[in-house]
Design a protein around this motif. Sequence first.
Motif, PDB file in Angstrom:
ATOM      1  N   ASP A  84       0.861  -1.188   0.000  1.00 27.15           N
ATOM      2  CA  ASP A  84       0.000   0.000   0.000  1.00 27.15           C
ATOM      3  C   ASP A  84       0.894   1.234   0.000  1.00 27.15           C
ATOM      4  O   ASP A  84       1.777   1.363   0.855  1.00 27.15           O
ATOM      5  CB  ASP A  84      -0.901   0.027   1.234  1.00 27.15           C
ATOM      6  N   ILE A  85       0.657   2.134  -0.945  1.00 25.89           N
ATOM      7  CA  ILE A  85       1.485   3.338  -1.033  1.00 25.89           C
ATOM      8  C   ILE A  85       0.600   4.565  -1.230  1.00 25.89           C
ATOM      9  O   ILE A  85      -0.500   4.477  -1.781  1.00 25.89           O
ATOM     10  CB  ILE A  85       2.502   3.252  -2.193  1.00 25.89           C
ATOM     11  N   ALA A  86       1.098   5.699  -0.758  1.00 27.50           N
ATOM     12  CA  ALA A  86       0.453   6.991  -1.009  1.00 27.50           C
ATOM     13  C   ALA A  86       1.167   7.641  -2.187  1.00 27.50           C
ATOM     14  O   ALA A  86       2.396   7.640  -2.255  1.00 27.50           O
ATOM     15  CB  ALA A  86       0.543   7.874   0.227  1.00 27.50           C
ATOM     16  N   VAL A  87       0.393   8.166  -3.128  1.00 29.51           N
ATOM     17  CA  VAL A  87       0.990   8.796  -4.305  1.00 29.51           C
ATOM     18  C   VAL A  87       0.594  10.265  -4.353  1.00 29.51           C
ATOM     19  O   VAL A  87      -0.474  10.662  -3.879  1.00 29.51           O
ATOM     20  CB  VAL A  87       0.559   8.082  -5.603  1.00 29.51           C
ATOM     21  N   ALA A  88       1.468  11.067  -4.954  1.00 30.29           N
ATOM     22  CA  ALA A  88       1.253  12.510  -4.977  1.00 30.29           C
ATOM     23  C   ALA A  88       0.308  12.939  -6.090  1.00 30.29           C
ATOM     24  O   ALA A  88      -0.304  14.005  -6.012  1.00 30.29           O
ATOM     25  CB  ALA A  88       2.597  13.222  -5.128  1.00 30.29           C
ATOM     26  N   ALA A  95      -5.904  -2.298  -6.169  1.00 31.92           N
ATOM     27  CA  ALA A  95      -7.046  -1.525  -5.668  1.00 31.92           C
ATOM     28  C   ALA A  95      -6.645  -0.062  -5.601  1.00 31.92           C
ATOM     29  O   ALA A  95      -5.456   0.274  -5.548  1.00 31.92           O
ATOM     30  CB  ALA A  95      -7.485  -2.023  -4.291  1.00 31.92           C
ATOM     31  N   THR A  96      -7.647   0.809  -5.623  1.00 30.56           N
ATOM     32  CA  THR A  96      -7.408   2.246  -5.508  1.00 30.56           C
ATOM     33  C   THR A  96      -8.277   2.815  -4.394  1.00 30.56           C
ATOM     34  O   THR A  96      -9.356   2.299  -4.104  1.00 30.56           O
ATOM     35  CB  THR A  96      -7.745   2.977  -6.824  1.00 30.56           C
ATOM     36  N   LYS A  97      -7.789   3.884  -3.787  1.00 29.53           N
ATOM     37  CA  LYS A  97      -8.560   4.570  -2.745  1.00 29.53           C
ATOM     38  C   LYS A  97      -8.271   6.058  -2.853  1.00 29.53           C
ATOM     39  O   LYS A  97      -7.197   6.525  -2.470  1.00 29.53           O
ATOM     40  CB  LYS A  97      -8.203   4.050  -1.355  1.00 29.53           C
ATOM     41  N   ALA A  98      -9.229   6.795  -3.392  1.00 25.42           N
ATOM     42  CA  ALA A  98      -9.047   8.232  -3.556  1.00 25.42           C
ATOM     43  C   ALA A  98      -9.210   8.930  -2.214  1.00 25.42           C
ATOM     44  O   ALA A  98      -9.995   8.506  -1.360  1.00 25.42           O
ATOM     45  CB  ALA A  98     -10.048   8.780  -4.567  1.00 25.42           C
ATOM     46  N   LYS A  99      -8.461  10.002  -2.028  1.00 28.62           N
ATOM     47  CA  LYS A  99      -8.569  10.765  -0.791  1.00 28.62           C
ATOM     48  C   LYS A  99      -9.956  11.381  -0.682  1.00 28.62           C
ATOM     49  O   LYS A  99     -10.588  11.729  -1.681  1.00 28.62           O
ATOM     50  CB  LYS A  99      -7.493  11.835  -0.729  1.00 28.62           C
ATOM     51  N   GLN A 100     -10.431  11.517   0.546  1.00 29.52           N
ATOM     52  CA  GLN A 100     -11.784  12.005   0.786  1.00 29.52           C
ATOM     53  C   GLN A 100     -11.832  13.492   1.121  1.00 29.52           C
ATOM     54  O   GLN A 100     -12.848  13.993   1.583  1.00 29.52           O
ATOM     55  CB  GLN A 100     -12.414  11.206   1.937  1.00 29.52           C
ATOM     56  N   GLN A 106      -4.404   6.695  -2.402  1.00 26.97           N
ATOM     57  CA  GLN A 106      -3.736   5.452  -2.037  1.00 26.97           C
ATOM     58  C   GLN A 106      -3.851   4.429  -3.171  1.00 26.97           C
ATOM     59  O   GLN A 106      -4.884   4.328  -3.832  1.00 26.97           O
ATOM     60  CB  GLN A 106      -4.369   4.859  -0.773  1.00 26.97           C
ATOM     61  N   LEU A 107      -2.785   3.682  -3.371  1.00 29.38           N
ATOM     62  CA  LEU A 107      -2.778   2.574  -4.316  1.00 29.38           C
ATOM     63  C   LEU A 107      -2.317   1.311  -3.604  1.00 29.38           C
ATOM     64  O   LEU A 107      -1.395   1.356  -2.783  1.00 29.38           O
ATOM     65  CB  LEU A 107      -1.834   2.843  -5.491  1.00 29.38           C
ATOM     66  N   THR A 108      -2.963   0.204  -3.923  1.00 27.28           N
ATOM     67  CA  THR A 108      -2.465  -1.106  -3.522  1.00 27.28           C
ATOM     68  C   THR A 108      -1.900  -1.747  -4.775  1.00 27.28           C
ATOM     69  O   THR A 108      -2.617  -1.914  -5.772  1.00 27.28           O
ATOM     70  CB  THR A 108      -3.587  -1.975  -2.939  1.00 27.28           C
ATOM     71  N   PRO A 160       7.664  12.534  -2.079  1.00 22.01           N
ATOM     72  CA  PRO A 160       6.482  12.020  -2.776  1.00 22.01           C
ATOM     73  C   PRO A 160       6.821  10.990  -3.847  1.00 22.01           C
ATOM     74  O   PRO A 160       7.898  11.014  -4.442  1.00 22.01           O
ATOM     75  CB  PRO A 160       5.865  13.278  -3.394  1.00 22.01           C
ATOM     76  N   ILE A 161       5.858  10.103  -4.079  1.00 20.93           N
ATOM     77  CA  ILE A 161       5.962   9.086  -5.122  1.00 20.93           C
ATOM     78  C   ILE A 161       4.848   9.332  -6.130  1.00 20.93           C
ATOM     79  O   ILE A 161       3.713   9.655  -5.761  1.00 20.93           O
ATOM     80  CB  ILE A 161       5.851   7.671  -4.525  1.00 20.93           C
ATOM     81  N   VAL A 162       5.174   9.170  -7.395  1.00 28.35           N
ATOM     82  CA  VAL A 162       4.219   9.407  -8.472  1.00 28.35           C
ATOM     83  C   VAL A 162       4.004   8.101  -9.235  1.00 28.35           C
ATOM     84  O   VAL A 162       4.968   7.389  -9.536  1.00 28.35           O
ATOM     85  CB  VAL A 162       4.724  10.500  -9.433  1.00 28.35           C
TER      86      VAL A 162
END
Length: 224
Positions: A128-132, A183-188, A197-199, A218-220
Amino acid sequence: MNHTNAPPWSSLTAPTLAARRRRERLARGGTALSLCLALFGFLYTLDAITGTDTIVTATSSIARGATIRHDDVVMTKVPASSITGNALHTIGKAVGSVAQHPIEAGQPLYAGSIGSAPTVKAGDTVLDIAVANSINGLIPGDAVSLVSAVGCKPDAQETQDRENGDGNQAAACTLADHATIMATKAKQGGSGDERDQLTVALNPESAIRVMKAGESGPIVAVHR
């Protein structure tokens, strides 16, 4: 005078007003029956000429990137045509797949409408990573490259320069050439520090580089 031996149709042929009304009602009933039979024959002939096909259609709207569930689709009988002939003909091909574009309720599903759900290959790991950057255009199954905006291996002087606000920004570099989105999880919204977030599934060496780089900057995610 009563005619006890009169035939059954005598009540229709008698020269009376009541008999004439009976004849008119019988004629109207016969006409209606003839029309019904003619319509049935027309529909039967039309069905024989055009034929029907049973295809997979959506029971409700399905968002792009959503995993299709059994309740999302149904088998529907439609007039046969070259268009419906290319649609999916078994629900099993749709259930568990990923919608490649928005699908409206009642819309047929085609091979291009769905994609295989992503799986983790032997030897890969899931992270699981957070992307910019925004992930709005990404869906499960897409392949991405993961890039660090601060460089992969900054030396001590570069690190000190960044902390002091001096020197040139380190060049971006690729942390993982290939990662599969699970999977993807957009910020709220809310906090400005929150990120999409990306898995992802990727090889262990790339995963280690990504985890280390995530502590520095940051990671892109770049769609391949």
